[in-house]
Design a protein around this motif. Structure first.
Motif, PDB file in Angstrom:
ATOM      1  N   MET A 106       0.834  -1.186   0.000  1.00 55.28           N
ATOM      2  CA  MET A 106       0.000   0.000   0.000  1.00 55.28           C
ATOM      3  C   MET A 106       0.875   1.245   0.000  1.00 55.28           C
ATOM      4  O   MET A 106       2.117   1.151   0.079  1.00 55.28           O
ATOM      5  CB  MET A 106      -0.934  -0.009   1.220  1.00 55.28           C
ATOM      6  CG  MET A 106      -0.206  -0.126   2.546  1.00 55.28           C
ATOM      7  SD  MET A 106      -1.309  -0.538   3.942  1.00 55.28           S
ATOM      8  CE  MET A 106      -2.489   0.797   3.864  1.00 55.28           C
ATOM      9  N   THR A 107       0.259   2.387  -0.138  1.00 51.96           N
ATOM     10  CA  THR A 107       0.986   3.651  -0.056  1.00 51.96           C
ATOM     11  C   THR A 107       0.427   4.459   1.106  1.00 51.96           C
ATOM     12  O   THR A 107      -0.753   4.345   1.457  1.00 51.96           O
ATOM     13  CB  THR A 107       0.860   4.464  -1.358  1.00 51.96           C
ATOM     14  OG1 THR A 107      -0.529   4.665  -1.655  1.00 51.96           O
ATOM     15  CG2 THR A 107       1.530   3.735  -2.508  1.00 51.96           C
ATOM     16  N   ALA A 108       1.289   5.258   1.705  1.00 47.35           N
ATOM     17  CA  ALA A 108       0.911   6.012   2.898  1.00 47.35           C
ATOM     18  C   ALA A 108       0.040   7.204   2.538  1.00 47.35           C
ATOM     19  O   ALA A 108       0.423   8.022   1.694  1.00 47.35           O
ATOM     20  CB  ALA A 108       2.164   6.465   3.631  1.00 47.35           C
ATOM     21  N   ASP A 109      -1.130   7.279   3.169  1.00 40.68           N
ATOM     22  CA  ASP A 109      -1.918   8.497   3.048  1.00 40.68           C
ATOM     23  C   ASP A 109      -1.364   9.519   4.037  1.00 40.68           C
ATOM     24  O   ASP A 109      -0.369   9.267   4.723  1.00 40.68           O
ATOM     25  CB  ASP A 109      -3.405   8.218   3.274  1.00 40.68           C
ATOM     26  CG  ASP A 109      -3.695   7.611   4.650  1.00 40.68           C
ATOM     27  OD1 ASP A 109      -2.827   7.678   5.548  1.00 40.68           O
ATOM     28  OD2 ASP A 109      -4.797   7.064   4.824  1.00 40.68           O
ATOM     29  N   GLU A 110      -2.012  10.658   4.125  1.00 42.08           N
ATOM     30  CA  GLU A 110      -1.470  11.723   4.971  1.00 42.08           C
ATOM     31  C   GLU A 110      -1.375  11.309   6.433  1.00 42.08           C
ATOM     32  O   GLU A 110      -0.377  11.571   7.105  1.00 42.08           O
ATOM     33  CB  GLU A 110      -2.347  12.971   4.827  1.00 42.08           C
ATOM     34  CG  GLU A 110      -1.766  14.197   5.533  1.00 42.08           C
ATOM     35  CD  GLU A 110      -2.539  15.467   5.224  1.00 42.08           C
ATOM     36  OE1 GLU A 110      -2.285  16.482   5.891  1.00 42.08           O
ATOM     37  OE2 GLU A 110      -3.402  15.440   4.322  1.00 42.08           O
ATOM     38  N   GLU A 111      -2.408  10.625   6.921  1.00 41.38           N
ATOM     39  CA  GLU A 111      -2.409  10.211   8.325  1.00 41.38           C
ATOM     40  C   GLU A 111      -1.332   9.177   8.609  1.00 41.38           C
ATOM     41  O   GLU A 111      -0.564   9.307   9.575  1.00 41.38           O
ATOM     42  CB  GLU A 111      -3.778   9.650   8.697  1.00 41.38           C
ATOM     43  CG  GLU A 111      -3.884   9.212  10.153  1.00 41.38           C
ATOM     44  CD  GLU A 111      -5.252   8.650  10.512  1.00 41.38           C
ATOM     45  OE1 GLU A 111      -5.424   8.205  11.667  1.00 41.38           O
ATOM     46  OE2 GLU A 111      -6.141   8.645   9.638  1.00 41.38           O
ATOM     47  N   LEU A 112      -1.241   8.142   7.783  1.00 42.83           N
ATOM     48  CA  LEU A 112      -0.243   7.091   8.003  1.00 42.83           C
ATOM     49  C   LEU A 112       1.168   7.626   7.810  1.00 42.83           C
ATOM     50  O   LEU A 112       2.092   7.234   8.528  1.00 42.83           O
ATOM     51  CB  LEU A 112      -0.507   5.916   7.063  1.00 42.83           C
ATOM     52  CG  LEU A 112       0.391   4.684   7.234  1.00 42.83           C
ATOM     53  CD1 LEU A 112       0.317   4.144   8.658  1.00 42.83           C
ATOM     54  CD2 LEU A 112       0.016   3.600   6.228  1.00 42.83           C
ATOM     55  N   ALA A 113       1.342   8.531   6.855  1.00 40.92           N
ATOM     56  CA  ALA A 113       2.660   9.141   6.635  1.00 40.92           C
ATOM     57  C   ALA A 113       3.120   9.879   7.886  1.00 40.92           C
ATOM     58  O   ALA A 113       4.299   9.818   8.263  1.00 40.92           O
ATOM     59  CB  ALA A 113       2.604  10.093   5.441  1.00 40.92           C
ATOM     60  N   GLY A 114       2.184  10.563   8.547  1.00 42.44           N
ATOM     61  CA  GLY A 114       2.540  11.265   9.768  1.00 42.44           C
ATOM     62  C   GLY A 114       2.914  10.312  10.893  1.00 42.44           C
ATOM     63  O   GLY A 114       3.849  10.567  11.660  1.00 42.44           O
ATOM     64  N   VAL A 115       2.211   9.175  10.989  1.00 37.51           N
ATOM     65  CA  VAL A 115       2.484   8.191  12.040  1.00 37.51           C
ATOM     66  C   VAL A 115       3.837   7.532  11.838  1.00 37.51           C
ATOM     67  O   VAL A 115       4.620   7.362  12.776  1.00 37.51           O
ATOM     68  CB  VAL A 115       1.369   7.132  12.090  1.00 37.51           C
ATOM     69  CG1 VAL A 115       1.752   5.984  13.028  1.00 37.51           C
ATOM     70  CG2 VAL A 115       0.054   7.749  12.518  1.00 37.51           C
ATOM     71  N   LEU A 116       4.140   7.159  10.585  1.00 38.48           N
ATOM     72  CA  LEU A 116       5.379   6.422  10.299  1.00 38.48           C
ATOM     73  C   LEU A 116       6.543   7.338   9.916  1.00 38.48           C
ATOM     74  O   LEU A 116       7.643   6.853   9.636  1.00 38.48           O
ATOM     75  CB  LEU A 116       5.131   5.418   9.167  1.00 38.48           C
ATOM     76  CG  LEU A 116       4.194   4.247   9.498  1.00 38.48           C
ATOM     77  CD1 LEU A 116       4.008   3.347   8.273  1.00 38.48           C
ATOM     78  CD2 LEU A 116       4.720   3.432  10.675  1.00 38.48           C
ATOM     79  N   ASN A 117       6.289   8.639   9.878  1.00 32.21           N
ATOM     80  CA  ASN A 117       7.323   9.619   9.530  1.00 32.21           C
ATOM     81  C   ASN A 117       7.908   9.348   8.144  1.00 32.21           C
ATOM     82  O   ASN A 117       9.126   9.297   7.952  1.00 32.21           O
ATOM     83  CB  ASN A 117       8.438   9.629  10.584  1.00 32.21           C
ATOM     84  CG  ASN A 117       9.352  10.834  10.443  1.00 32.21           C
ATOM     85  OD1 ASN A 117       8.947  11.880   9.926  1.00 32.21           O
ATOM     86  ND2 ASN A 117      10.605  10.686  10.880  1.00 32.21           N
ATOM     87  N   VAL A 118       7.013   9.140   7.175  1.00 30.53           N
ATOM     88  CA  VAL A 118       7.416   8.966   5.777  1.00 30.53           C
ATOM     89  C   VAL A 118       6.636   9.975   4.939  1.00 30.53           C
ATOM     90  O   VAL A 118       5.716  10.644   5.429  1.00 30.53           O
ATOM     91  CB  VAL A 118       7.125   7.532   5.278  1.00 30.53           C
ATOM     92  CG1 VAL A 118       7.942   6.519   6.063  1.00 30.53           C
ATOM     93  CG2 VAL A 118       5.637   7.199   5.380  1.00 30.53           C
ATOM     94  N   THR A 119       7.006  10.103   3.694  1.00 28.90           N
ATOM     95  CA  THR A 119       6.313  11.040   2.832  1.00 28.90           C
ATOM     96  C   THR A 119       4.975  10.451   2.367  1.00 28.90           C
ATOM     97  O   THR A 119       4.818   9.215   2.296  1.00 28.90           O
ATOM     98  CB  THR A 119       7.167  11.381   1.599  1.00 28.90           C
ATOM     99  OG1 THR A 119       7.443  10.174   0.877  1.00 28.90           O
ATOM    100  CG2 THR A 119       8.471  12.046   2.017  1.00 28.90           C
ATOM    101  N   VAL A 120       4.044  11.317   2.072  1.00 28.75           N
ATOM    102  CA  VAL A 120       2.766  10.869   1.522  1.00 28.75           C
ATOM    103  C   VAL A 120       3.024  10.148   0.201  1.00 28.75           C
ATOM    104  O   VAL A 120       3.772  10.629  -0.647  1.00 28.75           O
ATOM    105  CB  VAL A 120       1.811  12.057   1.304  1.00 28.75           C
ATOM    106  CG1 VAL A 120       0.528  11.595   0.612  1.00 28.75           C
ATOM    107  CG2 VAL A 120       1.483  12.734   2.633  1.00 28.75           C
TER     108      VAL A 120
END
Length: 243
Positions: A106-120
């Motif tokens: 999958m790819t990180a949405d804005e919320e998951l990107a913030g949790v995992l400290n990765v780019t959207v």
């Protein structure tokens, strides 16, 4: 305390006391008499027996096996800790393993990107597994990890083993975890994967783990059967709290 102030003992609580005594004389796996038989034995309505049985189910004293109710084995008691529950169960002498449900790219949405400290839009790998102890399905765990940090994880990791041990072998050091715990009920899919009823109470644990550089390692959502699992926690006071 006056007589009127005393707590009322409800009919189903009286029946539950009798059922507790009945179960004490049985062994794990023994069949429990039907609601009809118990209602006749204790001269109460079947709904009264049903309420008592529901409490015993939540308490982990009985379990459903199709149309049959049997005496349950004791609950699995594990420490609420930062480490692997697979490793903790094995250390306690239990047979513990994982059943693979699915690997998902999958790819990180804005919320998951913030949790995992990765780019959207960054690639994320999701691992969903059922946690078993002594052959019983007790937990459903969904872990999301930054794919770029763990290359080849899907190809090399044995899903039956501890994910934490795998990550440690890759040089990842777990330093802290932030947990939130609440109770919930499973949806139909979750109940089916855990061979439970949709009315079975569950512990829902959401966790984000961090390494020593405070970089997120994983986001994990864990659903554990409240009728089969108990968690313990040890808390130690800091020196400033002892005065």
């Amino acid at each position: 305390m006056s007589v009127d102030d005393r707590p009322r003992v409800l009919k189903h609580q009286v029946v539950r006391g009798k059922l507790d005594a009945l179960l004490d004389g049985l062994s794990a796996g023994d069949a429990v008499p039907s609601e009809r038989v118990l209602a006749e034995r204790y001269d109460v309505a079947r709904e009264t027996v049903r309420q008592a049985m529901r409490e015993l189910l939540v308490a982990g004293r009985i379990e459903r096996r199709g149309r049959t109710t049997v005496v349950a084995t004791p609950k699995v008691v594990l420490p609420l800790a930062m480490g692997s529950y697979t490793e903790a169960a094995l250390e306690m002498g239990l047979r513990a393993t994982r059943i693979l449900v699915d690997w998902t790219a999958m790819t990180a949405d804005e919320e998951l990107a913030g949790v995992l400290n990765v780019t959207v839009g960054a690639p994320v790998v999701q691992l969903e597994r059922v946690f078993t102890t002594d052959g019983l399905r007790v937990g459903l765990e969904t872990t999301r990890l930054p794919a770029d940090r763990y290359p080849g994880l899907r190809e090399t990791f044995d899903h039956r083993s501890s994910l934490y041990a795998e990550l440690r072998s890759r040089g990842v050091e777990f330093h802290r975890a932030v947990d939130s715990i609440e109770t919930t009920l499973p949806d139909a899919r979750e109940a089916a994967l855990l061979t439970a009823d949709t009315r079975t109470p569950m512990f829902l644990l959401n966790r984000v783990s961090y390494d020593r550089d405070d970089i997120p390692i994983e986001q994990r959502r864990s659903l554990y059967r409240g009728d089969r699992m108990t968690f313990t926690a040890v808390m130690t006071a800091h020196s400033s709290d002892r005065s």
